[in-house]
Design a protein around this motif. Structure first.
Motif, short mmCIF file in Angstrom:
data_model
loop_
_atom_site.label_atom_id
_atom_site.label_comp_id
_atom_site.label_asym_id
_atom_site.label_seq_id
_atom_site.Cartn_x
_atom_site.Cartn_y
_atom_site.Cartn_z
N ASN A 101 0.81 -1.21 0.00
CA ASN A 101 0.00 0.00 0.00
C ASN A 101 0.85 1.27 0.00
O ASN A 101 0.43 2.30 -0.53
N HIS A 102 2.05 1.17 0.60
CA HIS A 102 2.92 2.35 0.66
C HIS A 102 3.50 2.71 -0.70
O HIS A 102 4.05 3.80 -0.88
N LEU A 103 3.38 1.81 -1.68
CA LEU A 103 3.90 2.07 -3.01
C LEU A 103 2.85 2.70 -3.93
O LEU A 103 3.19 3.18 -5.02
N ARG A 104 1.61 2.67 -3.52
CA ARG A 104 0.54 3.22 -4.36
C ARG A 104 0.49 4.75 -4.24
O ARG A 104 0.45 5.28 -3.13
N ARG A 105 0.52 5.41 -5.35
CA ARG A 105 0.44 6.87 -5.37
C ARG A 105 -1.03 7.30 -5.34
O ARG A 105 -1.90 6.64 -5.92
N ASP A 106 -1.28 8.43 -4.69
CA ASP A 106 -2.60 9.04 -4.74
C ASP A 106 -2.68 9.88 -6.01
O ASP A 106 -2.10 10.97 -6.09
N VAL A 107 -3.36 9.34 -6.99
CA VAL A 107 -3.48 10.04 -8.28
C VAL A 107 -4.75 10.88 -8.25
O VAL A 107 -5.85 10.38 -7.98
N ALA A 108 -4.58 12.17 -8.53
CA ALA A 108 -5.73 13.08 -8.51
C ALA A 108 -6.71 12.72 -9.62
O ALA A 108 -6.31 12.48 -10.78
N GLU A 109 -7.98 12.66 -9.27
CA GLU A 109 -9.00 12.34 -10.25
C GLU A 109 -9.33 13.60 -11.08
O GLU A 109 -9.31 14.72 -10.57
N THR A 110 -9.64 13.36 -12.34
CA THR A 110 -9.98 14.45 -13.24
C THR A 110 -11.49 14.46 -13.47
O THR A 110 -12.09 13.41 -13.75
N ALA A 111 -12.08 15.63 -13.36
CA ALA A 111 -13.53 15.75 -13.56
C ALA A 111 -13.88 15.54 -15.04
O ALA A 111 -13.10 15.87 -15.94
N LEU A 112 -15.07 15.00 -15.27
CA LEU A 112 -15.54 14.82 -16.64
C LEU A 112 -15.77 16.19 -17.28
O LEU A 112 -16.20 17.14 -16.61
N PRO A 113 -15.48 16.31 -18.55
CA PRO A 113 -15.74 17.59 -19.23
C PRO A 113 -17.22 17.95 -19.15
O PRO A 113 -18.08 17.06 -19.15
N PRO A 114 -17.55 19.24 -19.10
CA PRO A 114 -18.95 19.65 -19.04
C PRO A 114 -19.74 19.12 -20.24
O PRO A 114 -19.22 19.05 -21.36
N GLU A 115 -20.99 18.76 -19.98
CA GLU A 115 -21.90 18.28 -21.01
C GLU A 115 -21.34 17.06 -21.76
O GLU A 115 -21.49 16.93 -22.98
N THR A 116 -20.66 16.19 -21.01
CA THR A 116 -20.14 14.97 -21.61
C THR A 116 -21.29 14.08 -22.06
O THR A 116 -22.21 13.80 -21.29
N GLN A 117 -21.24 13.61 -23.29
CA GLN A 117 -22.25 12.70 -23.83
C GLN A 117 -21.59 11.36 -24.12
O GLN A 117 -20.57 11.29 -24.80
N ILE A 118 -22.21 10.32 -23.60
CA ILE A 118 -21.63 8.98 -23.72
C ILE A 118 -22.55 8.12 -24.56
O ILE A 118 -23.73 7.97 -24.25
N ALA A 119 -22.00 7.55 -25.62
CA ALA A 119 -22.81 6.74 -26.53
C ALA A 119 -22.55 5.25 -26.30
O ALA A 119 -22.22 4.50 -27.20
N VAL A 120 -22.68 4.83 -25.05
CA VAL A 120 -22.45 3.43 -24.69
C VAL A 120 -23.76 2.84 -24.18
O VAL A 120 -24.35 3.36 -23.24
N GLN A 127 -15.14 7.66 -16.33
CA GLN A 127 -14.15 8.54 -15.72
C GLN A 127 -13.07 8.87 -16.73
O GLN A 127 -12.96 8.22 -17.78
N VAL A 128 -12.27 9.86 -16.38
CA VAL A 128 -11.17 10.26 -17.24
C VAL A 128 -9.92 9.49 -16.84
O VAL A 128 -9.52 9.51 -15.67
N GLU A 129 -9.34 8.79 -17.80
CA GLU A 129 -8.13 8.01 -17.55
C GLU A 129 -7.05 8.46 -18.53
O GLU A 129 -7.21 8.31 -19.74
N ARG A 130 -5.98 9.02 -17.98
CA ARG A 130 -4.86 9.47 -18.79
C ARG A 130 -5.32 10.36 -19.94
O ARG A 130 -4.89 10.21 -21.08
N GLY A 131 -6.23 11.28 -19.60
CA GLY A 131 -6.68 12.27 -20.57
C GLY A 131 -7.79 11.82 -21.49
O GLY A 131 -8.25 12.61 -22.32
N GLU A 132 -8.28 10.59 -21.35
CA GLU A 132 -9.34 10.08 -22.22
C GLU A 132 -10.53 9.65 -21.37
O GLU A 132 -10.38 9.02 -20.33
N THR A 133 -11.73 10.00 -21.84
CA THR A 133 -12.95 9.61 -21.13
C THR A 133 -13.28 8.16 -21.46
O THR A 133 -13.45 7.80 -22.64
N VAL A 134 -13.36 7.35 -20.42
CA VAL A 134 -13.53 5.91 -20.58
C VAL A 134 -14.75 5.45 -19.79
O VAL A 134 -14.95 5.85 -18.64
#
Length: 234
Positions: free
Chosen positions: A46-65, A81-88
């Protein structure tokens, strides 16, 4: 049978039991000592895990899934959620498997080795010092993972193995060198070096019962001898 004869017989039983349970008692004591040397949080990495800041979804995100219509694969949850700059969007099924989709609904496919390395570098301390990366299928998990889940094993320079789910894109486990020592000692402790999960099998129960019996006999002999010594001194 008088008391003295009975106590002599108990003493003989205690000696024979000592020979029989000596090795299991030594293994239990040694493995127990090793397992408590370090805090369990450090063992788990657990001491090796970094606390990675979460990124908010872009406004008015539309998901076609849309949810899969296969009744044989009921859905447990859906998360975006946003993962490495991409909404997934991740769809997790009741059997524990998962699939990832882009915003337009197209499947992302299994995680590549480059992506696995990037995730480890981002979320694990020292995760940029990668020695090797190996992909394992759900039917052949490595010994220090032991889960029916397809993963990338990213081996770091310090001996740590980081497991990243090929379908989930999440870090499934962190296995340090000390974790592997801990895991081996746990196997010794429960006398199951194969699966290291069976804590209730005949051999363990038998030796535990014999150890308890030997301890009770030893306590009986101890108090009896103390009583006899007091009589001799009076």
């Amino acid at each position: 049978m008088n008391t003295r004869t009975f106590m002599r017989r108990l003493a003989r039983w205690h000696i024979w039991l000592g020979w029989l349970i000596g090795v299991p008692l030594l293994l239990w004591t040694l493995s127990g000592l090793v397992m408590v040397v370090k805090p369990i949080e450090e063992v788990r990495g657990n001491h090796l895990r970094r606390d990675v800041a979460e990124t908010a979804l872009p406004p008015e995100t539309q998901i076609a899934v849309s949810l899969p219509a296969d009744p044989a694969r009921p859905v447990r949850s859906v998360a975006t959620q946003v993962e490495r700059g991409e909404t997934v969007t991740r769809i997790t099924y009741m059997d524990g498997t998962a699939e990832r989709y882009r915003m337009d609904g197209s499947p992302m496919g299994s995680l590549s080795e480059i992506e696995a390395r990037m995730i480890v570098a981002e979320r694990i301390v020292g995760g940029d010092a990668v020695v090797d990366a190996t992909r394992f299928g759900a039917e052949e998990p490595p010994l220090d993972f032991r889960r029916p889940e397809p993963v990338w094993q990213v081996a770091l320079r310090d001996g740590t193995h980081v497991y990243v789910g090929t379908e989930t894109g999440e870090i499934a486990a962190v296995r340090t060198r000390w974790w592997r020592i801990f895991d081996f000692m746990w196997g010794l402790h429960i006398m199951d070096l194969e699966t290291r999960e069976d804590t209730s099998h005949p051999a363990l129960i038998l030796f535990a019962a014999l150890s308890l019996l030997g301890t009770l006999i030893g306590i009986t002999l101890l108090f009896r001898r103390r009583k006899a010594r007091r009589r001799a001194q009076s």
